[in-house]
Scaffold this motif. Structure first.
Motif, PDB file in Angstrom:
ATOM      1  N   GLU A 137      11.338   9.113   7.717  1.00 39.30           N
ATOM      2  CA  GLU A 137      12.758   8.879   7.450  1.00 39.30           C
ATOM      3  C   GLU A 137      13.195   9.411   6.094  1.00 39.30           C
ATOM      4  OE1 GLU A 137      14.670   6.421  10.339  1.00 39.30           O
ATOM      5  OE2 GLU A 137      13.741   8.389  10.387  1.00 39.30           O
ATOM      6  N   GLU A 138      12.258   9.739   5.235  1.00 36.26           N
ATOM      7  CA  GLU A 138      12.595  10.311   3.936  1.00 36.26           C
ATOM      8  C   GLU A 138      12.853  11.815   4.024  1.00 36.26           C
ATOM      9  OE1 GLU A 138      12.624   8.655   0.425  1.00 36.26           O
ATOM     10  OE2 GLU A 138      13.458   7.517   2.099  1.00 36.26           O
ATOM     11  N   THR A 139      12.098  12.506   4.861  1.00 37.43           N
ATOM     12  CA  THR A 139      12.206  13.973   4.920  1.00 37.43           C
ATOM     13  C   THR A 139      12.751  14.484   6.246  1.00 37.43           C
ATOM     14  OG1 THR A 139       9.952  14.246   5.792  1.00 37.43           O
ATOM     15  CG2 THR A 139      10.205  14.121   3.390  1.00 37.43           C
ATOM     16  N   GLY A 140      12.736  13.639   7.284  1.00 38.49           N
ATOM     17  CA  GLY A 140      13.144  14.075   8.607  1.00 38.49           C
ATOM     18  C   GLY A 140      12.039  14.756   9.396  1.00 38.49           C
ATOM     19  N   ARG A 141      10.893  14.934   8.782  1.00 41.13           N
ATOM     20  CA  ARG A 141       9.768  15.589   9.456  1.00 41.13           C
ATOM     21  C   ARG A 141       9.274  14.741  10.616  1.00 41.13           C
ATOM     22  NH1 ARG A 141       3.755  15.579   6.882  1.00 41.13           N
ATOM     23  NH2 ARG A 141       2.602  16.364   8.715  1.00 41.13           N
ATOM     24  N   GLU A 142       8.990  15.395  11.756  1.00 46.95           N
ATOM     25  CA  GLU A 142       8.448  14.712  12.922  1.00 46.95           C
ATOM     26  C   GLU A 142       6.984  15.090  13.116  1.00 46.95           C
ATOM     27  OE1 GLU A 142      10.860  15.230  16.394  1.00 46.95           O
ATOM     28  OE2 GLU A 142      12.707  14.548  15.390  1.00 46.95           O
ATOM     29  N   PHE A 143       6.199  14.121  13.553  1.00 46.01           N
ATOM     30  CA  PHE A 143       4.779  14.347  13.784  1.00 46.01           C
ATOM     31  C   PHE A 143       4.304  13.361  14.840  1.00 46.01           C
ATOM     32  CE2 PHE A 143       5.423  11.496  10.280  1.00 46.01           C
ATOM     33  CZ  PHE A 143       4.449  10.514  10.392  1.00 46.01           C
ATOM     34  N   SER A 144       3.025  13.328  15.126  1.00 42.74           N
ATOM     35  CA  SER A 144       2.539  12.490  16.225  1.00 42.74           C
ATOM     36  C   SER A 144       1.203  11.857  15.868  1.00 42.74           C
ATOM     37  CB  SER A 144       2.387  13.319  17.504  1.00 42.74           C
ATOM     38  OG  SER A 144       1.427  14.348  17.313  1.00 42.74           O
ATOM     39  N   ALA A 145       0.874  10.802  16.600  1.00 47.15           N
ATOM     40  CA  ALA A 145      -0.413  10.133  16.483  1.00 47.15           C
ATOM     41  C   ALA A 145      -0.722   9.514  17.836  1.00 47.15           C
ATOM     42  CB  ALA A 145      -0.383   9.066  15.389  1.00 47.15           C
ATOM     43  N   ARG A 146      -1.954   9.059  18.018  1.00 47.77           N
ATOM     44  CA  ARG A 146      -2.277   8.376  19.261  1.00 47.77           C
ATOM     45  C   ARG A 146      -3.198   7.202  18.979  1.00 47.77           C
ATOM     46  NH1 ARG A 146      -6.554  11.946  22.872  1.00 47.77           N
ATOM     47  NH2 ARG A 146      -8.146  12.256  21.259  1.00 47.77           N
ATOM     48  N   ALA A 147      -3.150   6.220  19.881  1.00 51.52           N
ATOM     49  CA  ALA A 147      -3.944   5.010  19.695  1.00 51.52           C
ATOM     50  C   ALA A 147      -4.291   4.413  21.053  1.00 51.52           C
ATOM     51  CB  ALA A 147      -3.184   3.993  18.849  1.00 51.52           C
ATOM     52  N   LYS A 148      -5.404   3.701  21.098  1.00 53.07           N
ATOM     53  CA  LYS A 148      -5.829   3.064  22.346  1.00 53.07           C
ATOM     54  C   LYS A 148      -4.986   1.842  22.674  1.00 53.07           C
ATOM     55  CE  LYS A 148     -10.620   4.536  21.579  1.00 53.07           C
ATOM     56  NZ  LYS A 148     -12.012   4.091  21.285  1.00 53.07           N
ATOM     57  N   THR A 149      -4.560   1.127  21.657  1.00 53.29           N
ATOM     58  CA  THR A 149      -3.727  -0.059  21.865  1.00 53.29           C
ATOM     59  C   THR A 149      -2.527  -0.008  20.931  1.00 53.29           C
ATOM     60  OG1 THR A 149      -5.077  -1.308  20.279  1.00 53.29           O
ATOM     61  CG2 THR A 149      -5.628  -1.543  22.613  1.00 53.29           C
ATOM     62  N   LEU A 150      -1.452  -0.667  21.360  1.00 51.58           N
ATOM     63  CA  LEU A 150      -0.197  -0.672  20.601  1.00 51.58           C
ATOM     64  C   LEU A 150       0.238  -2.110  20.377  1.00 51.58           C
ATOM     65  CD1 LEU A 150       2.106   1.126  19.432  1.00 51.58           C
ATOM     66  CD2 LEU A 150       3.219   0.927  21.674  1.00 51.58           C
ATOM     67  N   ILE A 151       0.619  -2.421  19.149  1.00 55.06           N
ATOM     68  CA  ILE A 151       1.121  -3.765  18.825  1.00 55.06           C
ATOM     69  C   ILE A 151       2.567  -3.654  18.387  1.00 55.06           C
ATOM     70  CG2 ILE A 151       0.911  -5.764  17.301  1.00 55.06           C
ATOM     71  CD1 ILE A 151      -2.061  -5.259  17.132  1.00 55.06           C
ATOM     72  N   ASN A 152       3.434  -4.340  19.107  1.00 56.68           N
ATOM     73  CA  ASN A 152       4.848  -4.416  18.755  1.00 56.68           C
ATOM     74  C   ASN A 152       5.034  -5.636  17.862  1.00 56.68           C
ATOM     75  OD1 ASN A 152       7.598  -4.793  18.564  1.00 56.68           O
ATOM     76  ND2 ASN A 152       8.009  -4.648  20.757  1.00 56.68           N
ATOM     77  N   ALA A 153       5.157  -5.389  16.554  1.00 57.33           N
ATOM     78  CA  ALA A 153       5.381  -6.464  15.587  1.00 57.33           C
ATOM     79  C   ALA A 153       6.682  -6.209  14.833  1.00 57.33           C
ATOM     80  CB  ALA A 153       4.207  -6.554  14.622  1.00 57.33           C
ATOM     81  N   CYS A 154       7.687  -5.776  15.576  1.00 58.06           N
ATOM     82  CA  CYS A 154       8.948  -5.350  14.962  1.00 58.06           C
ATOM     83  C   CYS A 154       9.895  -6.498  14.634  1.00 58.06           C
ATOM     84  CB  CYS A 154       9.666  -4.360  15.882  1.00 58.06           C
ATOM     85  SG  CYS A 154       8.806  -2.793  16.060  1.00 58.06           S
ATOM     86  N   GLY A 155       9.443  -7.742  14.809  1.00 55.58           N
ATOM     87  CA  GLY A 155      10.297  -8.869  14.454  1.00 55.58           C
ATOM     88  C   GLY A 155      11.604  -8.836  15.217  1.00 55.58           C
ATOM     89  N   PRO A 156      12.739  -8.868  14.515  1.00 56.31           N
ATOM     90  CA  PRO A 156      14.032  -8.874  15.210  1.00 56.31           C
ATOM     91  C   PRO A 156      14.253  -7.664  16.107  1.00 56.31           C
ATOM     92  CG  PRO A 156      14.298  -9.440  12.890  1.00 56.31           C
ATOM     93  CD  PRO A 156      12.882  -8.988  13.062  1.00 56.31           C
ATOM     94  N   MET A 157      13.530  -6.569  15.846  1.00 51.59           N
ATOM     95  CA  MET A 157      13.715  -5.346  16.620  1.00 51.59           C
ATOM     96  C   MET A 157      12.658  -5.168  17.710  1.00 51.59           C
ATOM     97  SD  MET A 157      14.687  -2.862  13.407  1.00 51.59           S
ATOM     98  CE  MET A 157      15.042  -1.435  14.424  1.00 51.59           C
ATOM     99  N   ALA A 158      11.931  -6.229  18.024  1.00 55.82           N
ATOM    100  CA  ALA A 158      10.865  -6.132  19.023  1.00 55.82           C
ATOM    101  C   ALA A 158      11.402  -5.730  20.387  1.00 55.82           C
ATOM    102  CB  ALA A 158      10.113  -7.460  19.117  1.00 55.82           C
ATOM    103  N   ASP A 159      12.536  -6.288  20.777  1.00 59.82           N
ATOM    104  CA  ASP A 159      13.103  -5.954  22.089  1.00 59.82           C
ATOM    105  C   ASP A 159      13.485  -4.478  22.152  1.00 59.82           C
ATOM    106  OD1 ASP A 159      12.891  -8.607  23.059  1.00 59.82           O
ATOM    107  OD2 ASP A 159      14.706  -9.157  21.982  1.00 59.82           O
TER     108      ASP A 159
END
Length: 545
Positions: free
Chosen positions: A210-232
């Motif tokens: 969000e500082e530069t606008g650069r996009e990139f990617s990563a991958r993971a075996k498991t994902l944790i949604n801990a976004c608090g108010p933005m979880a939905d």
């Protein structure tokens, strides 16, 4: 530059493969990353804003067992929260401290005063007698202990114990993120998840700096949604269907000059019936809170909110003159995300449970964390580890202790060195605690390295900004270790400067530019202008009525 650590971590995220990817770095995400990383899991954690940027930086700074939930007969919740509070007290004795609460019962009230006292006794029992016992107080005894309380607003009260965070809540949360990084986790703030895909046993994540606008990617075996108010919101992006969802209750606090010299936390019941606090914060007092149902996590303080808090404070406290808007030094505003079943109506949110819920999609290897309280954070971290293990991710060191202050040997060495150099003699006259105490609480074992910097260069012990308790060596440490990306990150979350110092005083402070120079190097002027234009809290006197 302050961005060196962040830039390095983003390079490690780009194309990286992880066992678990945590999205959201509030209290739930921070403890998830800290627990997993300490136990040997390869973890990444990102937040589209700063660490502890939403609800986790807008609390009452209390680590309490939830005495108010007794009224709704949530005995199991209170029992568990009290045990969680006790674990925090034992694990963080320098940060999570017992405090006495002086409760004034208004007249009339929905419960007899003696019944409320019996509730306090039950609360003490639920707390395993880990705190000082409660006391039943007549009106005369209550006013004698705290003369600032209005005698005509109360029928008497009680004194009982709970806990509070000595530093701000965001600092407490960030230390879990720092702990996760110390255990090998890759963390970055201001990184948004803009796309997801589940295939071939992995989550493929598209990310944006969000500082530069650069996009990139990563991958993971498991994902944790801990976004608090933005979880939905994240669950919508991932196409995830969950058993729970969030509803939101807005809470605000106002910071004013200290209303009493007592260190007790004053509490009563506001005009809407909920608990209301006046919490000491050094030379300031934090008053509030509200409990207003809102439809979105994006919310702000309204004139009605301010007046509600001020009116209740003036009703509770006997001051030389009533508190007014121009007495407001700073404001806190956040939403409490409350977990409800997706298939049911929320009903009366004042009666909704503050329990957390973790929904697990075993097929897609995803966890979603809903609700919860800072007090319960250790339980959340342990539960997340257990769930990740059930999804087939090896936990190399399942018994590793992932939380708590460094051990007595490390502390003894720090105190030995601090005493040899007479560190406490440098304590500012207006400080509320000795430097030795503050350094250990904020930085733990890393404080030993700061002592070395002071020995090398005595100017490191100079206060950098007027009316704050941050020294030059602390700002240098923040630059190296705490991933300050924007000036507000330092002023509001790594520290609580803008929470206790008036906005204009911060802007006018001669040390502000020097702090920017230390934190951001040749970007100092740009970061300062960014803060002045966009990042600073709006002065209460400028807010539209």
């Amino acid at each position: 530059m302050s961005s060196a650590l962040r830039n390095s971590n983003i390079e490690k995220l780009d194309g990286g493969q992880f066992d678990t990817f945590v999205v959201g770095a509030g209290i739930n995400g921070a403890v998830s990353a800290a627990a997993l990383a300490a136990r040997g899991v390869r973890v990444a954690i990102v937040d589209q804003g700063d660490f502890a940027g939403l609800t986790s930086s807008q609390s009452s700074n209390l680590a309490w067992g939830g005495i108010k939930y007794l009224e709704n007969q949530e005995f199991g919740l209170v029992w568990n929260l009290c045990e969680s509070r006790n674990r925090l007290m034992r694990a963080y004795p320098s940060t999570v401290k017992e405090a006495r609460f002086l409760a004034a019962v208004p007249k009339p009230f929905r419960w007899p005063r003696f019944m409320l006292f019996m509730g306090a006794v039950l609360y003490w029992f639920f707390g395993r007698f880990a705190t000082r016992p409660p006391h039943y107080l007549s009106k005369a005894a209550l006013i004698e202990r705290e003369p600032v309380l209005r005698a005509d607003a109360t029928s008497g009260g009680m004194e009982y114990s709970d806990c509070y965070l000595y530093d701000n809540d965001a600092r407490f949360v960030f230390n879990f993120v720092r702990s996760a990084m110390d255990s090998g986790a890759i963390a970055a703030n201001y990184v948004a998840v803009i796309g997801t895909e589940r295939r071939d046993g992995f989550w493929y994540l598209r990310l944006r700096d969000e500082e530069t606008g650069r996009e990139f990617s990563a991958r993971a075996k498991t994902l944790i949604n801990a976004c608090g108010p933005m979880a939905d919101k994240l669950n919508t992006l991932t196409g995830q269907s969950t058993a729970h969802r969030h509803v939101f209750s807005k809470g605000i606090h106002l910071i004013v000059d200290r209303v009493t010299g007592s260190r007790r936390i004053l509490t009563s019941f506001a005009s809407d019936g909920r608990l209301y606090f006046a919490i000491p914060m050094g030379a300031r007092t934090c008053i509030g809170t509200t409990d207003t149902r809102v439809e979105s996590w994006e919310t702000s303080v309204t004139e009605e909110d301010r007046q509600f808090v001020l009116d209740n404070a003036n009703h509770l406290l006997k001051l030389d003159r009533p508190l007014r808007r121009d007495d407001i030094i700073a404001e806190r505003c956040g939403v409490r995300p409350l977990a409800v079943k997706s298939s049911t109506d929320a009903g009366d949110w004042l009666e909704l449970s503050r329990k957390h819920a973790i929904d697990v999609d075993r097929e897609r290897h995803m966890l979603s964390i809903f609700g919860g309280k800072l007090t319960d954070c250790i339980n959340v971290g342990d539960e997340v580890c257990d769930w990740i293990a059930t999804l087939g991710i090896p936990i190399p060191d399942p018994k590793a202790i992932w939380y708590g202050e460094p051990g007595p040997v490390t502390k003894a060495e720090f105190l030995r060195q601090a005493n040899l150099m007479h560190l406490d003699t440098y304590t500012h006259p207006n400080s509320t605690e000795p430097l030795t105490t503050r350094f250990w609480r904020r930085y733990g074992a890393n404080a030993i390295g700061m002592l070395e910097r002071i020995r090398e260069n005595p100017s490191m012990v100079e206060p950098l900004m007027r009316n704050t308790d941050y020294l030059r060596c602390e700002v240098e440490y923040t630059k190296r270790r705490e991933m300050v990306t924007r000036l507000e990150d330092f002023l509001r979350r790594r520290s609580k400067i803008t929470l206790v110092v008036r906005e204009q005083e911060v802007i006018d402070a001669p040390g502000l530019k020097e702090a920017c120079r230390i934190l951001f190097g040749d970007q100092a002027d740009a970061k300062l202008q960014e803060y002045l234009q966009h990042g600073q809290p709006v002065a209460p006197t400028r807010l539209a009525s």
